[in-house]
Design a protein around this motif. Structure first.
Motif, PDB file in Angstrom:
ATOM      1  N   MET A  22       0.698  -2.715   0.682  1.00 18.99           N
ATOM      2  CA  MET A  22       1.373  -3.029  -0.881  1.00 18.99           C
ATOM      3  C   MET A  22       0.502  -3.842  -1.537  1.00 18.99           C
ATOM      4  O   MET A  22       0.505  -3.525  -2.777  1.00 18.99           O
TER       5      MET A  22
ATOM      6  N   LEU B 256       5.476   4.370  -7.057  1.00 16.47           N
ATOM      7  CA  LEU B 256       4.900   4.539  -5.462  1.00 16.47           C
ATOM      8  C   LEU B 256       6.350   5.309  -5.040  1.00 16.47           C
ATOM      9  O   LEU B 256       5.110   5.391  -3.662  1.00 16.47           O
TER      10      LEU B 256
ATOM     11  N   TYR C 140      -2.504   3.440  -1.313  1.00 17.51           N
ATOM     12  CA  TYR C 140      -1.567   3.197  -2.950  1.00 17.51           C
ATOM     13  C   TYR C 140      -2.263   2.492  -4.108  1.00 17.51           C
ATOM     14  O   TYR C 140      -1.618   2.629  -5.041  1.00 17.51           O
TER      15      TYR C 140
END
Length: 324
Positions: A106, A227, A193
């Motif tokens: 991330m 997300l 991501y």
């Protein structure tokens, strides 16, 4: 002005069987075109799955007669200490690898999403470990973390520190396998991501900058909530992959699983029982137990990650509206 007489369907069109035959002639080429996939899936996918269910209820060494034993394999599994040791090892390695791996992915994706130079180079570099040969990578890690001539212990010795028995102690083995998983899949998840980040409207980031939000606030109050579906996907796939670890401990430690079987994962134990001990019935029972464990964990992760949270309206923007 005369009316046009309606066209009456022919006798062939009125016959239901004729209509079915006509429709079959139209769709048959389509089914023939896609049939190779379903034939291959039936032979190499569906049949092994169904046959493994049958095998889990039998006692078979792969050569003699198949003896039906009912649920005896599952009863033995519940009392098998080595199996539960493999379950414990798998969960520990999964926790040590998945949590830091997804967090690092991330952070890397968030940094790559910024306007920095050589972005394409960094994307390729982070994704490269995922396409590297797993066997070659395990051999390299075995050399780097070797107890006697490893680069890590050599560096520790040069710094005047004590060496660490990476491949001869239970926790050293688990940490080494976890670092292999982190090294291989961090870049892969970072690319996923990054694709999710590119779908987030830039207006939210602009509003956050206007409000004077720090990068940390933007990350935890905008990026992470937006997300959530992507995080759910990566958590579930990482969980299934973490519970199915085989190549890393097998190449690094062999079929024994290392000292005290500290690297014996569920799949490695299942492989030993089925293809080393030739106990295919018990190996099939272990495989279905793993399927059940992975399904339960996937459901738990689904409930935890997909819970109700911030509904795409970051707190920073809400504070701005409140001031107005």
């Amino acid at each position: 002005m005369s009316a046009i007489a309606p066209e009456h369907p022919s006798a062939a069109e009125r016959d239901p069987r004729a209509r079915r035959r006509k429709k079959l002639r139209e769709v048959l080429p389509l089914y023939v075109a896609i049939s190779p996939f379903y034939l291959l899936f039936a032979v190499f996918g569906l049949f092994p799955i169904l046959f493994s269910i049958v095998l889990s209820l039998t006692d078979w060494d792969g050569m003699g007669d198949i003896s039906f034993v009912g649920l005896a394999q599952y009863q033995f599994l519940l009392a098998d200490g080595r199996f539960w040791n493999a379950v414990g090892n798998t969960f520990i390695i999964w926790f040590l690898s998945t949590v830091p791996m997804l967090f690092l992915a991330m952070v890397i994706a968030f940094l790559l999403h910024q306007n920095i130079r050589f972005t394409k180079f960094y994307r390729v570099a982070f994704f490269l470990p995922n396409v590297t040969s797993m066997v070659a990578m395990a051999i390299v890690f075995g050399s780097v973390f070797s107890d006697t001539f490893g680069l890590v212990n050599s560096a520790l010795t040069a710094l005047g520190l004590d060496t660490v028995p990476w491949l001869s102690s239970p926790w050293g083995i688990k940490l080494t396998i976890a670092m292999m998983v982190i090294w291989r899949f961090t870049g892969y998840n970072a690319i996923i991501y990054l694709a999710g980040l590119q779908s987030i409207p830039t207006d939210m980031y602009d509003a956050a900058k206007v409000d004077g939000a720090s990068m940390r606030q933007v990350f935890f109050r905008i990026t992470v909530p937006m997300l959530r579906p992507i995080i759910l996907f990566t958590v579930i796939t990482s969980t299934i992959g973490g519970l199915s670890l085989f190549t890393e401990p097998q190449v690094l430690l062999g079929n024994s699983g290392g000292a005290g079987e500290a690297g014996m994962t569920i799949v490695l134990y299942q492989y030993n029982q089925a293809f080393t001990q030739f106990d295919f019935g018990y190996g099939s029972a272990i495989a279905w137990a793993l399927f059940l464990i992975a399904a339960v964990f996937a459901i738990i992760n689904w409930r935890l990650v997909s819970g109700r949270g911030d509904d795409a309206a970051p707190r920073i923007s809400r504070k701005k509206e409140a001031r107005r």
